[in-house]
Design a protein around this motif. Structure first.
Motif, PDB file in Angstrom:
ATOM      1  N   ALA A   1       9.605  -6.356   3.647  1.00  0.00           N
ATOM      2  CA  ALA A   1       8.140  -6.381   3.044  1.00  0.00           C
ATOM      3  C   ALA A   1       8.183  -7.010   1.730  1.00  0.00           C
ATOM      4  O   ALA A   1       9.130  -6.504   0.749  1.00  0.00           O
ATOM      5  CB  ALA A   1       7.744  -5.107   3.046  1.00  0.00           C
ATOM      6  N   GLN A   2       7.547  -8.041   1.263  1.00  0.00           N
ATOM      7  CA  GLN A   2       7.476  -8.378  -0.197  1.00  0.00           C
ATOM      8  C   GLN A   2       5.932  -8.122  -0.661  1.00  0.00           C
ATOM      9  O   GLN A   2       5.164  -8.797   0.070  1.00  0.00           O
ATOM     10  CB  GLN A   2       7.851  -9.935   0.151  1.00  0.00           C
ATOM     11  CG  GLN A   2       8.951 -10.263   0.448  1.00  0.00           C
ATOM     12  CD  GLN A   2      10.030 -10.360  -0.654  1.00  0.00           C
ATOM     13  OE1 GLN A   2       9.643 -10.215  -1.632  1.00  0.00           O
ATOM     14  NE2 GLN A   2      11.551 -10.214  -0.486  1.00  0.00           N
ATOM     15  N   PHE A   3       5.793  -7.635  -1.502  1.00  0.00           N
ATOM     16  CA  PHE A   3       4.541  -7.601  -2.415  1.00  0.00           C
ATOM     17  C   PHE A   3       4.533  -8.495  -3.726  1.00  0.00           C
ATOM     18  O   PHE A   3       5.442  -8.011  -4.306  1.00  0.00           O
ATOM     19  CB  PHE A   3       4.032  -6.539  -2.537  1.00  0.00           C
ATOM     20  CG  PHE A   3       3.471  -5.652  -1.303  1.00  0.00           C
ATOM     21  CD1 PHE A   3       1.926  -5.955  -0.730  1.00  0.00           C
ATOM     22  CD2 PHE A   3       4.427  -5.201  -0.586  1.00  0.00           C
ATOM     23  CE1 PHE A   3       1.788  -5.282   0.395  1.00  0.00           C
ATOM     24  CE2 PHE A   3       3.926  -4.355   0.668  1.00  0.00           C
ATOM     25  CZ  PHE A   3       2.543  -4.687   1.166  1.00  0.00           C
ATOM     26  N   ASN A   4       3.577  -9.171  -3.947  1.00  0.00           N
ATOM     27  CA  ASN A   4       3.563  -9.774  -5.226  1.00  0.00           C
ATOM     28  C   ASN A   4       2.061  -9.216  -6.072  1.00  0.00           C
ATOM     29  O   ASN A   4       1.055  -9.855  -5.557  1.00  0.00           O
ATOM     30  CB  ASN A   4       3.414 -11.349  -5.424  1.00  0.00           C
ATOM     31  CG  ASN A   4       4.938 -11.665  -5.538  1.00  0.00           C
ATOM     32  OD1 ASN A   4       5.549 -11.890  -6.401  1.00  0.00           O
ATOM     33  ND2 ASN A   4       5.126 -12.139  -4.221  1.00  0.00           N
ATOM     34  N   LEU A   5       2.102  -8.271  -6.760  1.00  0.00           N
ATOM     35  CA  LEU A   5       0.861  -7.749  -7.570  1.00  0.00           C
ATOM     36  C   LEU A   5       0.824  -8.386  -8.960  1.00  0.00           C
ATOM     37  O   LEU A   5       1.625  -8.614  -9.510  1.00  0.00           O
ATOM     38  CB  LEU A   5       0.982  -6.088  -7.649  1.00  0.00           C
ATOM     39  CG  LEU A   5       0.939  -5.402  -6.273  1.00  0.00           C
ATOM     40  CD1 LEU A   5       0.958  -3.934  -6.569  1.00  0.00           C
ATOM     41  CD2 LEU A   5      -0.098  -5.752  -5.308  1.00  0.00           C
TER      42      LEU A   5
END
Lengths: 372, 372
Positions: free
Chosen positions: B104-108
Motif C-alpha cells: 500500500a502506497q499513499f501520497n498525502l
C-alpha cells in the motif's frame, strides 16, 4: 381484557410489529400497537397502510378484549420490566391499561381500538412458498443495488420474476444491477412479475430469521403481497411500473475475465478509497495487466493512494474506473473466497460473479475519467 | 524526512493528538498534525489554541525533518494500512509525503510546517503531581455535573482547589454540585484555585488510562495548565471567573438519611422515568415512608408508572421530587453497593453520598411540583 404472558415473547412480538410504525405516523392511531386477546392468543398488529405486520403469541387469557397502546413506549416499558412474566389488564374507569411485573406498575393511556385500521387477510390470485433461508439470500444478494430516490419508485424495489419454476430476483439503480436466479421445482404454475419495496425486504432480514429453514407462504394480488412465516403475517403494497429488461442489461460474453481473492481485494479497495470517498463520485482506477491489478485513486485536495495485488487474468489487460461504492457493496454480498471480475471495454458494462456460482450476476457501469 | 516506525504505536499517538483537532478548525493548518523526526523520536502535535496535545514515540529516523499532514486522513490511512511497520518519507519535488506499508502506497499533500503554531512548554508557577488513577477518579466523580451552556463559562469547568495538601475537585450547573476531596501529603506548598474545561478533562479519561498507576505532572500559570503523562504532554487554557463557594452549598446536617441499594434503585428509576423523560423536566416523585420508597411519574399524554422498593430510613418520612437525570447521572458515578440519600425538607437541597466514603458529596435541588 386481562392477560398474563412471557415477557421475552411479548418483547419479541412488539419488536416485530414495531417495524410497521414509521418514525412520524400520519395519524396518532398509527403510532399504536393493536392488541387483541382471545382464545389463549395475543394478537399484535401495527400498520402504516403501506406495510402491516401481525404477530401472534401464546398468552394466559383471563378476560378477552382489545386495546391499542403507543408502540414505542410499550416496547420500552415491556423490555425494561423486571421478572419473566407480564400482566396486562385494562381499566374501564379511566381508560388506561395497567401493565405490571414484580413491583413495577405502568398505566398507559388506551387508544380507541375502533379507530385502528382493519387489516384483512389477503386473498391473492397467485400463491407460492419459499424457504426463509432461500428468500433471505435472494434479498441479501439484490436489495443493496436499489436506489433510495423515491422520485423513481421502480428502482426502489426488487423485482420478483417467476416463469416456469424459474425464479429471478433483481434490483437496479440504472448504474448497476444485481440479479439472482434459481430453478425451484413445483413453485407455482403461474407466471408473475412484481416489484416489492426494498425497505420492506430489508426488514425481513430481521423478521424471517431462524436457525432451521422454515416456509414463507406468499400470496399476491395485483397491488399487494402477503407473507406468512411462523407466527408472523405481513402485508405490503407492491410498486407499480415497468422494471427494466434485465436480460438486455447483462452482456452475453466478456473478453477479459479476472479471478480475484475477495478479502485481499476488499482490504486494498477500502484503503485506496480513503482518498476518494469525500468526493462526489468516489472514483477508483483499476489497471489489470499481466498477473496483477494496480488499484489507485487521487484527490487534488488530499493526495494519492495506490496498491497492487496479484490476480489471475484471462484475456487482454484493461484500464477501467468505477465508483468504489458500487464495487464494495457487491463484495459485502458475496460469500465465496474468490470472485470473477469480467470486462469488454473501458466504457462498457463489467460484471462481478461468484466463483462456482452461476446463479448470481452483478453488472456495473464504469465511470468515464479525464484520461479516456 | 524519512522514518520507519511501528504502526500500532503511530496509530495510538495520532489518536491521542487528534483530540485537539476540532470538527471545524478555524484555519486549515489547524486540521493538520505536525510531525517532527529527530534523534530516534517522532513528535506529533495538534492544537486548536485552547488545547494542545503532543505525543512522542520511538522511530527509526533515516533523515530528520518536519511535515504537517491532514489529521483525520492521516489517522484513517495509518489505521487501515496492512503490515506492522510504516515508512514515511517526504518528497521535496511535489511537496507530498509518501506513506507506505507492504503493497500500500499513499501520497498525502504536505502542509506548510512553518504555518503551524509554536507550542512552547509551559513554565508554571505552581507545580504538583497526581497519580493518574486518582486524577481520573476525580474527573469521573465530578465532570458529569457541569453545564454545557457556554454562555456561563464557569459552570462548564471543574474547580480544582488546593489548600494545605487538601485537594478538592468540584463541578456544578447551579441545580446540582458534585464534589470530591482528598488529603494528599506533600502535594504542594502553594494554594491554588483553578477551573479546567470539563470537555478537556473528559478526554483525559481516554488519554491518561493505564493499568498501573503513573504520575501526571501538572504545572499552572494564571490562565494555562499543562499535564505531562508518560509520552504525552497537554496544555489547556483555564476558565476565568469565580466558582461558587461550595462549602455554603452543602447542608451541614440532614433530618432524614436513607440507605438504598444502588442497582435496585437504578433499575426502578430507569423504568419509571420512561414515562417522564420525553417531558422537559423529567420529574420523578419519591415517597419515603416506613421501610420503602415509592418511585412514580406521570405524563398526561402517555400514562403513569410506579415502583416500590425496600430501603432503610433513619428519621422522618418525606415526599420529594427531582429531575430524574440529576439522580441517574450520579448513580452512574457511584461504585459502592449502597448509597445514602439525605433530606431536610421537600424544597431544600438533598444530598447523595457513597456508603463508607465521606470524600464524595453530591448535592441536588428538588423540583417544586403542583401538589406542594
Amino acid at each position: 381484557m386481562k392477560i398474563t404472558c412471557e415477557k421475552r415473547e411479548l418483547t419479541q412480538a412488539i419488536q416485530t410489529v414495531l417495524k410497521a410504525i414509521p418514525s412520524r405516523p400520519q395519524m396518532p392511531i398509527l403510532s399504536g400497537i393493536y392488541i387483541k386477546a382471545s382464545e389463549n392468543t395475543l394478537e399484535l398488529k401495527a400498520t402504516d397502510y403501506e406495510l402491516s405486520i401481525t404477530c401472534k403469541i401464546d398468552a394466559n387469557i383471563n378476560e378477552e378484549g382489545t386495546i391499542v397502546l403507543p408502540g414505542k413506549y410499550l416496547y420500552e416499558v415491556i423490555r425494561t420490566l423486571p421478572g419473566d412474566y407480564v400482566e396486562i389488564k385494562n381499566n374501564e374507569t379511566d381508560n388506561s391499561v395497567n401493565i405490571s411485573s414484580n413491583a413495577a406498575q405502568f398505566n398507559l393511556l388506551n387508544m380507541q381500538a375502533t379507530d385502528f385500521p382493519i387489516i384483512e387477510k389477503l386473498q391473492g390470485q397467485i400463491n407460492f412458498t419459499l424457504k426463509n433461508n432461500v428468500f433471505l439470500n435472494f434479498i441479501k444478494k439484490t436489495s443493496f443495488a436499489c436506489s433510495t430516490d423515491e422520485s423513481r419508485p421502480v428502482f426502489t424495489g426488487c423485482l420478483i420474476d417467476i416463469n416456469n419454476n424459474n425464479i429471478v430476483m433483481a434490483a437496479t439503480n440504472m448504474h448497476r444491477l444485481a440479479l439472482i436466479r434459481e430453478n425451484i421445482g413445483n413453485l407455482t404454475n403461474d407466471n408473475l412479475k412484481i416489484i416489492i419495496p426494498a425497505k420492506i425486504l430489508n426488514e425481513f432480514i430481521h423478521i424471517f430469521n431462524s436457525d432451521i429453514p422454515e416456509d414463507v407462504k406468499i400470496s399476491c394480488t395485483h397491488n399487494k403481497i402477503s407473507f406468512s412465516y411462523e407466527n408472523i403475517y405481513v402485508i405490503s403494497r407492491l410498486i407499480e411500473g415497468q422494471f427494466p429488461d434485465y436480460n438486455r442489461v447483462i452482456p452475453k460474453e466478456f473478453k477479459t475475465n479476472v479471478i480475484i481473492n475477495k478479502s485481499e481485494f476488499q482490504s486494498a479497495l477500502d484503503r485506496v478509497s480513503l482518498i476518494s470517498r469525500s468526493e462526489d463520485y468516489n472514483i477508483i482506477h483499476f489497471e489489470f495487466i499481466d498477473d496483477r491489478v494496480r488499484i489507485s485513486s487521487d484527490n487534488p485536495n488530499i493526495g494519492k493512494a495506490e496498491e497492487t495485488i496479484k490476480v489471475q487474468i484471462e484475456g487482454p489487460g484493461i484500464n477501467i474506473s468505477f465508483n468504489a461504492k458500487y464495487i464494495m457493496d457487491v463484495l459485502k454480498a458475496i460469500e465465496n473466497e474468490n470472485f470473477i471480475f469480467s470486462f469488454n471495454q473501458p466504457l462498457t458494462t463489467a460484471s462481478i460473479r461468484e466463483e462456482n456460482n452461476s446463479n448470481f450476476t452483478y453488472v456495473v457501469t464504469p465511470v468515464r475519467t479525464k484520461s479516456m
